[in-house]
Design an enzyme around this catalytic site. Structure first.
Site, PDB file in Angstrom:
ATOM      1  N   CYS A  80       0.724  -1.250   0.529  1.00 44.09           N
ATOM      2  CA  CYS A  80      -0.092  -0.034   0.063  1.00 44.09           C
ATOM      3  C   CYS A  80       1.417   1.141   0.071  1.00 44.09           C
ATOM      4  O   CYS A  80       2.215   1.036   0.708  1.00 44.09           O
ATOM      5  CB  CYS A  80      -0.894   0.317   1.438  1.00 44.09           C
ATOM      6  SG  CYS A  80       0.079  -0.453   2.961  1.00 44.09           S
ATOM      7  N   GLY A 106      -0.820   0.307  -5.028  1.00 43.60           N
ATOM      8  CA  GLY A 106      -1.920  -1.024  -4.355  1.00 43.60           C
ATOM      9  C   GLY A 106      -2.714  -0.001  -5.556  1.00 43.60           C
ATOM     10  O   GLY A 106      -3.510   1.389  -5.440  1.00 43.60           O
ATOM     11  N   ASN A 181       1.351   1.773   6.107  1.00 42.38           N
ATOM     12  CA  ASN A 181       1.956   0.791   5.182  1.00 42.38           C
ATOM     13  C   ASN A 181       3.078  -0.082   5.756  1.00 42.38           C
ATOM     14  O   ASN A 181       3.786   0.250   6.612  1.00 42.38           O
ATOM     15  CB  ASN A 181       3.490   1.705   4.357  1.00 42.38           C
ATOM     16  CG  ASN A 181       3.396   1.419   3.288  1.00 42.38           C
ATOM     17  OD1 ASN A 181       3.655  -0.147   2.736  1.00 42.38           O
ATOM     18  ND2 ASN A 181       4.231   1.676   2.250  1.00 42.38           N
ATOM     19  N   GLY A 182       2.843  -1.857   5.666  1.00 47.89           N
ATOM     20  CA  GLY A 182       4.058  -2.240   5.956  1.00 47.89           C
ATOM     21  C   GLY A 182       2.932  -3.416   7.040  1.00 47.89           C
ATOM     22  O   GLY A 182       1.833  -3.659   6.817  1.00 47.89           O
ATOM     23  N   CYS A 316      13.345  -1.571   3.132  1.00 53.07           N
ATOM     24  CA  CYS A 316      13.753  -2.319   2.139  1.00 53.07           C
ATOM     25  C   CYS A 316      14.452  -1.686   0.716  1.00 53.07           C
ATOM     26  O   CYS A 316      13.904  -0.398   0.638  1.00 53.07           O
ATOM     27  CB  CYS A 316      11.940  -2.118   1.606  1.00 53.07           C
ATOM     28  SG  CYS A 316      11.568  -3.649   0.329  1.00 53.07           S
ATOM     29  N   TYR A 322      12.415  -2.205  -7.023  1.00 55.05           N
ATOM     30  CA  TYR A 322      10.972  -2.821  -8.525  1.00 55.05           C
ATOM     31  C   TYR A 322      10.198  -1.244  -8.033  1.00 55.05           C
ATOM     32  O   TYR A 322       9.188  -0.948  -8.514  1.00 55.05           O
ATOM     33  CB  TYR A 322      10.694  -3.964  -8.157  1.00 55.05           C
ATOM     34  CG  TYR A 322       9.303  -4.277  -8.556  1.00 55.05           C
ATOM     35  CD1 TYR A 322       9.033  -3.860  -9.663  1.00 55.05           C
ATOM     36  CD2 TYR A 322       8.244  -4.734  -7.796  1.00 55.05           C
ATOM     37  CE1 TYR A 322       7.784  -4.180 -10.555  1.00 55.05           C
ATOM     38  CE2 TYR A 322       6.747  -4.745  -8.469  1.00 55.05           C
ATOM     39  CZ  TYR A 322       7.101  -4.462  -9.826  1.00 55.05           C
ATOM     40  OH  TYR A 322       6.098  -5.240 -10.445  1.00 55.05           O
TER      41      TYR A 322
END
Length: 575
Positions: A80, A106, A181-182, A316, A322
């Site tokens: 998200c 998302g 988000n997570g 991350c 990506y």
């Protein structure tokens, strides 16, 4: 004990322009061919995946109603994106536009919550794209100067409306909205404790746990409730909260997921998952929300507090490989420049005689440009992507081979015919799409197809807010590079080396999470772990406990038995 910003704290949470209350709202500048069956039987490189039972699958079993995303969109997915806006009379419309910019994070659901002038939190959420959920009349229902928004992704079943964020809940002193988000890896343990004490859950989302923790907290004022709640969370969370008069932004101590802050020319403060959202609404990027930082904005200004300081973030790395758009600045670095360098490294470390370099669009384009420039070979568009593909198509009764890939990608014969082709992609997950792309290129006349992958091999699932398959399904966890090359049918195959990746990151290399490449997790999942994106996340039927088949027994310590910390039954880990 949480400290206010004027007390000594970790440098990760302090920022030179942030006193506990800053009324000026000023910011400083940013510093032989393998079969699928064989794939599943080979030995695992990731020890966690060894506990998984074999998957029985029949790749030839196709339905006439074809959902290409199940197999042919073979990429990890970000769960998200979040947005928060404080102090703008058109907050809901700006939030709507910012969510458009984050749509790649998302596509299954979207929502906006505003603090209306009468002090009421008003919400509009829906299933679908941002443009499908919102229209002029719905935005008219969302007046106010402060807003938060969310776009959501899910993989299985349907994206249930009750799970679409932001969530809004009432507690003793008012109402609060949250967008997250997570992924909270101790979600099941926390939920079990809350249910034991009488909490009732309406969704299966880990975000709802945060709201319950806020509601039961005895802390005052409100932002201390958020801090107390977050101190109990383990895993990844970048969140924005809204109340009648405040906006709060929080990022976990390891900084897994991105969250940036900016300001519009009228002084409005904006938070977003990526800077591309700031660009669209003409907000100037100021800085990241630091790992472990809580920012509280109200009419008195900005208050910065420190959660649990951590000496080394674990952001991350896949955001740069990506997820994020190339025009974004993520973790203080240009995504475009990172991908270009990935391609250059591949050209130096895995050269091959070729006539043309092409990309798998869209995420492989920048790395392909870097490869072509360093190799001195022309870059051309050998694959054209259709941006108008819906989720589901009716396939003709006479089956079309590689139907899903052909819907999305069209080869350009004039570029490929008789050529030795290097094709650059960002990653290989299951290998299903890569094998179809190779076949597509050779059918279009390519003499040779050489795959170059701008990331290391993915051998482990992610627990921190990314939808990845189980480790058993990851082709690099079951095969070496030569076996994968044979499986996908390319003439050669090379991945970006993890040591080369870290060398490129230089002094920042220790600040990233490489768990998907190594199987070494910065935060170990404990108890039952919700794997982002699978069927449990949608809460389709019954309780989580009623879907016990979705959970698998975890690995045992060589000297100890696995014990569930709640009920002394077998410890289970979802992988």
């Amino acid at each position: 004990m949480t400290k206010p910003a004027d007390e000594p704290t970790s440098s990760l949470c302090k920022h030179p322009s942030f006193s506990p209350i800053s009324k000026t709202l000023s910011f400083p500048p940013p510093q032989s061919s393998q079969t699928r069956k064989n794939l599943l039987k080979t030995s695992s490189k990731n020890p966690i995946s060894d506990v998984i039972s074999s998957i029985e699958s029949n790749p030839d079993d196709q339905n006439s109603l074809f959902d290409y995303n199940d197999d042919d969109d073979d990429k990890p997915r970000e769960e998200c994106g979040v947005v928060g806006i404080y102090g703008d009379p058109e907050a809901s419309r700006l939030c709507y536009l910012a969510l458009h910019a984050l749509q790649h994070r998302g596509q299954e659901g979207a929502g906006i919550v505003v603090a209306a002038p009468d002090g009421v939190l008003k919400s509009v959420t829906g299933v679908g794209l941002v443009s499908e959920v919102f229209n002029e009349s719905k935005l008219d229902q969302l007046p106010g100067n402060n807003a938060i928004g969310h776009v959501r992704y899910s993989t299985a079943g349907q994206s249930m409306l009750k799970n679409v964020q932001p969530f809004v809940a009432g507690y003793r002193f008012g109402r609060v909205g949250v967008a997250h988000n997570g992924n909270v890896v101790n979600y099941q343990t926390l939920r079990h404790e809350l249910e034991e004490n009488g909490s009732i859950f309406g969704t299966s989302s880990d975000t709802e746990v945060v709201l319950h923790l806020i509601a039961i907290s005895k802390q005052r004022p409100f932002f201390l409730r958020i801090i107390e709640a977050c101190e109990k969370l383990k895993g990844a969370y970048s969140m924005v909260f809204i109340t009648e008069d405040k906006l709060v932004a929080v990022r976990d101590p390891l900084g897994f997921r991105p969250l940036v802050m900016g300001r519009r020319s009228n002084g409005a403060i904006v938070f977003a998952s990526e800077t591309c959202a700031l660009d669209l609404i003409e907000a100037t990027y100021e800085r990241e929300v630091n790992p472990g930082e809580v920012l509280v904005i109200d009419e008195d200004g900005i208050q910065s507090l420190c959660l649990m300081p951590h000496s080394e973030p674990k952001s991350c790395i896949f955001e740069h490989i990506y997820f994020s758009l190339p025009n974004s600045i993520v973790f203080g670095m240009s995504v475009y420049e990172s991908r270009r360098k990935f391609g250059e490294i591949l050209a130096m470390e895995a050269p091959v005689d070729c006539d043309v370099v092409i990309a798998v669009p869209d995420s492989g384009v920048v790395a392909a440009l870097g490869y072509a420039a360093k190799a001195g070979v022309p870059f051309q568009q050998g694959l054209i992507r259709s941006h108008y593909v819906g989720r589901t198509f009716i396939e003709p009764s006479q089956k079309i081979r590689d139907f899903g890939v052909k819907l999305k990608l069209s080869p350009v014969r004039a570029v490929l015919d008789g050529k030795r082709v290097v094709v650059v992609d960002d990653s290989i997950v299951r290998g299903t799409t890569s094998s179809k792309i190779v076949r597509l290129l050779k059918e279009a006349g390519a003499k040779e197809v050489h795959m170059r992958i701008a990331s290391p091999p993915i051998i482990a699932s992610c627990y921190y807010g990314v939808d990845t398959p189980s480790s058993e399904e990851l082709i690099s966890n079951r095969m070496n590079v030569e076996e994968i090359r044979d499986y996908i049918g390319s003439d050669s195959l090379a991945f970006l080396g993890i040591d080369s990746l870290k060398k490129m990151l230089d002094g920042n290399s220790g600040n990233f999470c490489y768990a998907c490449f190594s199987g070494k997790y910065p935060v170990q999942p404990s108890g039952k772990v919700k794997r982002v994106g699978d069927f449990v996340d949608d809460g389709l039927n019954g309780s989580v406990e009623s879907i016990d088949g979705g959970w698998l027994h975890g690995t045992k310590d060589r000297n100890e038995k696995d014990v569930d910390i709640n009920n002394e039954q077998d410890h289970k880990v979802r992988v």
